[in-house]
Write an enzyme that holds these catalytic residues in place. Structure first.
Site, short mmCIF file in Angstrom:
data_model
loop_
_atom_site.label_atom_id
_atom_site.label_comp_id
_atom_site.label_asym_id
_atom_site.label_seq_id
_atom_site.Cartn_x
_atom_site.Cartn_y
_atom_site.Cartn_z
CE LYS A 20 33.50 94.92 -29.54
NZ LYS A 20 33.06 95.94 -30.51
CE LYS A 37 31.28 99.55 -33.03
NZ LYS A 37 32.38 98.67 -33.43
N GLY A 107 34.73 98.86 -28.79
CA GLY A 107 35.84 98.44 -27.96
C GLY A 107 35.43 97.72 -26.70
CG LEU A 190 32.09 79.68 -39.35
CD1 LEU A 190 30.73 80.39 -39.36
CD2 LEU A 190 31.90 78.18 -39.27
#
Length: 213
Positions: A20, A37, A107, A190
């Site tokens: 995420k 966040k 979460g 990546l």
């Protein structure tokens, strides 16, 4: 004709460790967005805000401070309780900022922010569209379809899915057909993970066009 409003979206995950934060960074970079966040559990390495900043080399003004920061890397409700704090929804109101905004949740959808307030309750209060991040491989079908069902029950809009991990031969098709949402992109592993590598994938997959259509 007035310009289209700046895109504001919420990045949610189907489970723990689905990528995420990396996908949030991908969107922040591609959209030229601010990152927020609201609730951070676990501060090792500066938390997810620090990881996004380090990966993209962002100036401080592109990263909004968390409303809550907790030391323990556990569910937000329990981390808050360990520090004698109660997470209050009014402190999680969407900030008034100019330009695009990427919000990363703490979460999955049903993670408790407190024992009577789930993450999905906060999503419903925000009313912003969701980008759902899911792992690409085994186990993703159940987790992703359950998450989409929960969002649909709350009438929370979903922009689409971003899969993270190695390519899978069938999961993208199955998730689009059964979940009835578009696949916005697929972020492959990546090595090394760099801002330039993220940008190459963003351009190659034309993610901006998919988000706006």
């Amino acid at each position: 004709m007035s310009p289209a409003p700046a895109l504001r979206l919420v990045v949610c995950g189907t489970d723990t460790d689905v990528g995420k934060t990396v996908v949030s960074a991908w969107l922040v970079q591609g959209l030229g967005a601010l990152y927020w966040k609201p609730v951070q559990s676990g501060l090792e390495g500066g938390g997810d805000r620090g990881r996004v900043q380090a990966l993209l080399d962002l100036p401080d003004e592109r990263l909004l401070p968390e409303a809550y920061r907790f030391q323990a890397p556990v569910s937000p409700h329990w981390a808050a309780e360990q520090e004698g704090v109660t997470i209050e929804p009014h402190r999680l109101e969407m900030p008034a900022v100019a330009g695009p905004l990427v919000v990363e949740t703490a979460g999955g959808l049903l993670v408790p922010l407190r024992r009577d307030w789930l993450q999905i309750d906060q999503l419903q209060r925000w009313g912003l569209p969701v980008v759902l991040v899911a792992r690409s491989g085994l186990g993703t079908l159940n987790h992703t379809l359950l998450s989409l069902e929960a969002l649909a029950q709350r009438q929370i809009p979903v922009l689409g899915l971003i899969l993270n991990g190695p390519a899978h031969a069938d999961n993208p098709r199955t998730l689009q057909e059964l979940g009835r949402v578009p696949l916005l992109g697929h972020l492959p592993p990546l090595e090394p993970l760099t801002a330039s590598g993220l940008d190459q994938e963003w351009q190659r997959q034309n993610i901006l066009h998919r988000l706006r259509n």
